[in-house]
Write a protein that holds these residues in place. Structure first.
Motif, short mmCIF file in Angstrom:
data_model
loop_
_atom_site.label_atom_id
_atom_site.label_comp_id
_atom_site.label_asym_id
_atom_site.label_seq_id
_atom_site.Cartn_x
_atom_site.Cartn_y
_atom_site.Cartn_z
N HIS A 32 68.99 27.38 12.66
CA HIS A 32 69.65 28.61 13.61
C HIS A 32 69.30 28.32 14.94
O HIS A 32 70.08 28.50 15.88
CB HIS A 32 69.41 29.94 12.89
N ALA A 33 67.83 28.14 15.24
CA ALA A 33 67.58 27.71 16.46
C ALA A 33 68.18 26.85 17.50
O ALA A 33 68.38 26.58 18.53
CB ALA A 33 66.05 27.71 16.64
N ASP A 36 71.71 27.48 18.17
CA ASP A 36 71.93 28.33 19.07
C ASP A 36 71.52 27.61 20.42
O ASP A 36 72.14 27.73 21.58
CB ASP A 36 70.88 29.32 19.03
N SER A 91 66.16 31.28 21.97
CA SER A 91 65.85 31.22 20.65
C SER A 91 64.99 29.84 20.33
O SER A 91 64.42 29.50 19.19
CB SER A 91 67.16 30.78 19.96
N ASN A 94 61.73 30.23 18.57
CA ASN A 94 61.99 30.46 16.97
C ASN A 94 61.11 29.14 16.33
O ASN A 94 61.05 29.32 15.36
CB ASN A 94 63.25 30.92 16.76
N ARG A 117 55.64 32.03 21.61
CA ARG A 117 55.65 32.00 20.32
C ARG A 117 55.45 30.40 19.86
O ARG A 117 55.22 30.24 18.69
CB ARG A 117 56.89 32.62 19.67
#
Ligand SMILES: *[C@@H]1O[C@H](CO)[C@@H](O)[C@H](O)[C@H]1NC(C)=O
Ligand SMILES: *[C@@H]1O[C@H](CO)[C@@H](O)[C@H](O)[C@H]1NC(C)=O
Ligand SMILES: *[C@@H]1O[C@H](CO)[C@@H](O)[C@H](O)[C@H]1NC(C)=O
Ligand SMILES: *[C@@H]1O[C@H](CO)[C@@H](O)[C@H](O)[C@H]1NC(C)=O
Ligand SMILES: *[C@@H]1O[C@H](CO)[C@@H](O)[C@H](O)[C@H]1NC(C)=O
Ligand SMILES: *[C@@H]1O[C@H](CO)[C@@H](O)[C@H](O)[C@H]1NC(C)=O
Ligand SMILES: *[C@@H]1O[C@H](CO)[C@@H](O)[C@H](O)[C@H]1NC(C)=O
Ligand SMILES: *[C@@H]1O[C@H](CO)[C@@H](O)[C@H](O)[C@H]1NC(C)=O
Length: 272
Positions: A32-33, A36, A91, A94, A117
């Motif tokens: 998904h990251a 995105d 994103s 992530n 992160r």
């Protein structure tokens, strides 16, 4: 027929998973990251991301490399020098297994992403883009964050090399004093940006620093005397700023000093 089924089952559970297109639950975050991230790209003249599609496992996409065992998480994202235009979407943060991120020499615009992160990130190349914004505090919180830019061949063989290069961007704001806590830093190059404010005296904590380049910014105030206590400091490039006051006599203690570039400032006083 039974044998074929057994093989298929093995394939689905085995290490060879990435050969197929099975996506482990925990690595779907990375899928998904990446998808995105691709949405943030507005121009890709060489089709660098053309095989970023669901037809193949994302670990096989151009510029992507993953952990070698399941769950296959993204370890490397390398899109250097592909003339890509776009924004780095948040994103990206992530992909928490990311260790190496190289987006250098493209046309990325917009703010420098939050990296707090990405606890496993050890190598970051962002130079030669059109990034702007302040240097995020989170950047100085990644104790293992090491590289930004190109490792100069001569320094390449030093062990524990830590290299921080954000030169040639449009970074605004102040130099975070917290940079002083990156105690393994040997090269700090923030030249050719739009940094304002003073040179933080805390840079005098960088006891391994060899190369300091803050040239061509909008820095004001005095040169911190604390720089004179860095035993290995050999290159001080501070030209083309608005630094004032006298040259600290402490710089005279720098036995390794090879280059001191202070031209085009507002310095005054005597050389002592
Ligand atoms: C990134 O993670 C956040 C928090 O877990 C989540 O809300 C967001 O949807 C994720 N973004 C993508 C593109 O998967
Ligand atoms: C690719 O797969 C992901 C996850 O299953 C899905 O969210 C996404 O919409 C798919 N993209 C396309 C273009 O089919
Ligand atoms: C994606 O593109 C890259 C570069 O063109 C290539 O090396 C890689 O094999 C491609 N992957 C797939 C699955 O086609
Ligand atoms: C991915 O890893 C393989 C094996 O280590 C290497 O040959 C390849 O160049 C790497 N690709 C990228 C994009 O880092
Ligand atoms: C990233 O890509 C560049 C250009 O293709 C290559 O020279 C470099 O070795 C790659 N880095 C990694 C870690 O794969
Ligand atoms: C990058 O794109 C620009 C136009 O957007 C073009 O002039 C330039 O030659 C390209 N550079 C490379 C290395 O492909
Ligand atoms: C620094 O990292 C710690 C631990 O991961 C976290 O609690 C803290 O919020 C971070 N601080 C900043 C400024 O990002
Ligand atoms: C930092 O990166 C720029 C842009 O690639 C390069 O010209 C410069 O030599 C690098 N600085 C150091 C100290 O290697």
């Amino acid at each position: 027929m039974l044998l074929l089924l057994a093989l298929l089952l093995l394939c689905n559970n085995g290490i060879g998973d990435v050969e197929g297109s099975t996506i482990h639950d925990s690595s779907i975050v990375d899928l998904h990251a990446l998808l995105d991230f691709k949405l943030g790209i507005t121009d890709d003249p060489r089709g660098a991301l053309s095989n970023w599609s669901n037809n193949t496992h994302f670990c096989r996409w151009n510029g992507v490399n993953c952990t070698t065992t399941p769950p296959f998480r993204v370890r490397v994202l390398n899109l250097s020098g592909l003339n890509i235009t776009g924004k780095i979407r948040s994103s990206l943060g992530n992909m928490t297994f990311l260790a190496w991120l190289d987006l250098s020499s493209n046309n990325f615009v917009g703010p420098i992403l939050t990296l707090d992160r990405l606890q496993q990130l050890d190598t970051l190349y962002l130079y030669d883009n059109h990034l702007h914004g302040t240097i995020p505090d989170s950047l100085t919180n990644c104790s293992s964050l090491a590289l930004v830019g190109v490792i100069p061949p001569k320094l390449h063989f030093l062990s524990h090399l830590f290299y921080f290069n954000l030169s040639l961007n449009s970074i605004v704001g102040q130099i975070p004093p917290k940079l002083g806590f990156l105690s393994d830093l040997t090269v700090l190059d923030l030249s050719v940006n739009s940094l304002v404010g003073q040179i933080p005296p805390k840079l005098g904590l960088l006891s391994n620093l060899i190369y300091l380049d803050l040239s061509i910014n909008l820095l004001v105030g005095q040169i911190p005397p604390s720089l004179g206590f860095l035993p290995n400091l050999a290159y001080i490039h501070l030209r083309s700023n608005q630094l004032e006051g006298s040259i600290p006599r402490e710089l005279g203690q720098l036995l390794e000093l090879k280059e001191l570039f202070l031209s085009d400032n507002k310095l005054s006083g005597e050389l002592v």
